[in-house]
Every structure is written in C-alpha cells, then in structure tokens.
Motif scaffolding. Structure first.
Motif, PDB file in Angstrom:
ATOM      1  N   SER A   1       0.866  -1.183   0.000  1.00 31.00           N
ATOM      2  CA  SER A   1       0.000   0.000   0.000  1.00 31.00           C
ATOM      3  C   SER A   1       0.901   1.231   0.000  1.00 31.00           C
TER       4      SER A   1
ATOM      5  N   ALA B   1       1.456   5.639  -0.813  1.00 28.14           N
ATOM      6  CA  ALA B   1       0.972   7.007  -1.015  1.00 28.14           C
ATOM      7  C   ALA B   1       2.081   7.807  -1.668  1.00 28.14           C
TER       8      ALA B   1
ATOM      9  N   GLU C   1      -7.440   7.919  -4.665  1.00 32.65           N
ATOM     10  CA  GLU C   1      -6.695   6.663  -4.678  1.00 32.65           C
ATOM     11  C   GLU C   1      -6.905   5.956  -6.007  1.00 32.65           C
TER      12      GLU C   1
ATOM     13  N   ALA D   1      -2.467   6.232  -2.941  1.00 33.29           N
ATOM     14  CA  ALA D   1      -3.115   7.494  -2.573  1.00 33.29           C
ATOM     15  C   ALA D   1      -2.271   8.646  -3.095  1.00 33.29           C
TER      16      ALA D   1
ATOM     17  N   ARG E   1      -0.109   2.853   5.413  1.00 34.38           N
ATOM     18  CA  ARG E   1       0.654   2.702   4.177  1.00 34.38           C
ATOM     19  C   ARG E   1       2.010   2.072   4.446  1.00 34.38           C
TER      20      ARG E   1
END
Length: 258
Positions: free
Chosen positions: A45, A47, A81, A86, A124
């Motif tokens: 995950s 960003a 997202e 993101a 994240r």
C-alpha cells in the motif's frame, strides 16, 4: 512558522522514500510515480506526496488532472486513490489549475505540512515524496519533519558533464540531514534505435560510480506519449525495455526495505 504536529500522520506510515534532484527537468516525478506503481504492483500500500508547489506533475502523470480532493466538515482531506496508491497534491485542491501559486518559501512549506497533517492517508507501507528541485526551503522542511520515517533518498539525474556536480551537491544535502542515499537513477540515459538496436547516448556519458546506479532509463517516445496522456499506469503494464528499467527501482527499494 507555528508548529504543525505530524505525529498522527506519520503513525500510519511504515517507510518514507524521498525522490530528489539537484535541478529541475530531469524526470523526478516520472521516477516517483513509477516507484509508487511498482511497489503497488508488488502488493504494497503506497501514497505519493507531490511536494512541488509550482510545478506539480504527479496528478497529470497519473491521469488525475481533472479530479479534485474532497474535504470533510472537519477540514480533513480524503486523498484520491488509484490502484492502491493514494495521491496527495495541492494541485488537486485548486479550482483553477491554470493559476500559478505565487507564494514565498515560508507559505509554501507551511502549506505542504498542513496538507500532510490534514490528510486521511490510512495505513501505508510506503510514502513516496516527490521533492521540489534543489536544496532550499521546501526540501529542507520536508526532510526535517519526515526524517523519523525516511529510509533513504533516490537521486534522479541525466547524463552529461554537470552530473557529478549536481550529484555532489545533493549528496552533501543528504549527509547534512543524516539521510542515506539509496542510489541514483539516470533518466534519458540513452536512445536505442528501434530498427538497428544501436544505442545512442544523446546527452553524453554517465561519469558516476556504477555501484550507486539503480537504473538507467532510456529515451522512449512511447513513454513520453504515455506521460503526456496520463497513461503511465497502463504503459508500465506493457512488456518493454523501458518499463522493465523503471520497475527495477521498486525492486531495489523493496529489497532494501526487507
């Protein structure tokens, strides 16, 4: 500048990688975006913070130039997202994206920190920071405020006689802040003729210790077209030499983090 507490924001992030350059126009945003996409493809995950106030590129590269971030009644921001990535960018808050932000250094750095403190980023594995070019107010403030989670920096440059000079300045910046240099990405390193496969080094040789080079990205007109059309995600799913070179960066970072 008044104190802005980023403790809550940083609590949800495991690792931060900053992507920086000693000068503009070398493809830093491309490398930051490709790193994020590569890590996401590996199941992490991610960003991305687009910290370039005057020349934000991440939303355009990711095909989000017409989108806007939503803000709730308490003033908190929900980032856009896309494929488990993101996107955090002041560009996504602007109603008129053609209007320049004519701000001095202190206002720019405060805006970046406010953006971080007010963003509901969620948990994240990685935050990739696309740093503004150079070593001035914004890069310094970002590095100082996020340093507890920064595992290192990737330096983006292009071939040519100025490379060593630019790399040396960036290395001194990182040493002053005790941030490790993970490695160097050479963008626009060469052009391979699609007919005869001859390699042409249009910008000259790379005079850097090769043990520090993570990847050398070729000049690829189809990549340029994909960036212009906001189709980098689609492009990186193709089986070609340039995409493989860009994915080397995520492979390196994920292996370094283990």
């Amino acid at each position: 500048m008044s104190f802005i507490n980023l403790t809550h924001f940083l609590a949800d992030i495991k690792r931060i990688v900053i992507v920086m350059s000693g000068k503009g126009g070398v493809g830093k945003s491309l490398i930051a975006s490709s790193l994020a996409i590569g890590l996401s493809t590996k199941g992490y995950s991610v960003a991305v913070l687009d910290a370039d106030i005057h020349g934000p590129s991440i939303p355009w590269i990711m095909g989000l130039e017409d989108r806007h971030i939503s803000i709730d009644n308490d003033g908190f921001i929900t980032p856009i997202e896309i494929e488990n990535i993101a996107i955090i960018s002041i560009e996504l808050l602007l109603l008129n994206k053609n209007m320049p932000l004519i701000w001095r250094g202190p206002l720019k750095t405060r805006a970046i920190l406010e953006l971080l403190s007010k963003t509901k980023i969620g948990k994240r594995d990685y935050l990739i920071v696309d740093m503004p070019p150079g070593t001035g107010d914004e890069p310094l403030t970002i590095a100082q405020n996020l340093k507890d989670k920064i595992i290192g920096a990737i330096l983006v440059t292009i071939p040519g006689d100025l490379v060593k000079h630019v790399v040396t300045k960036a290395e001194f910046f990182l040493k002053e802040l005790n941030i490790p240099l993970l490695g160097i990405v050479i963008n626009m390193a060469y052009f391979k003729c699609p007919i005869c496969n001859t390699i042409h080094k249009l910008f000259g040789e790379v005079n850097i210790d090769h043990k520090n080079i993570i990847a050398e990205i070729p000049i690829d007109p189809t990549l340029a077209q994909a960036i212009n059309n906001g189709k980098l995600l689609k492009y990186l799913k193709e089986d070609n030499e340039t995409a493989k070179s860009l994915f080397k960066i995520a492979e390196f970072v994920s292996n370094f983090s283990c």
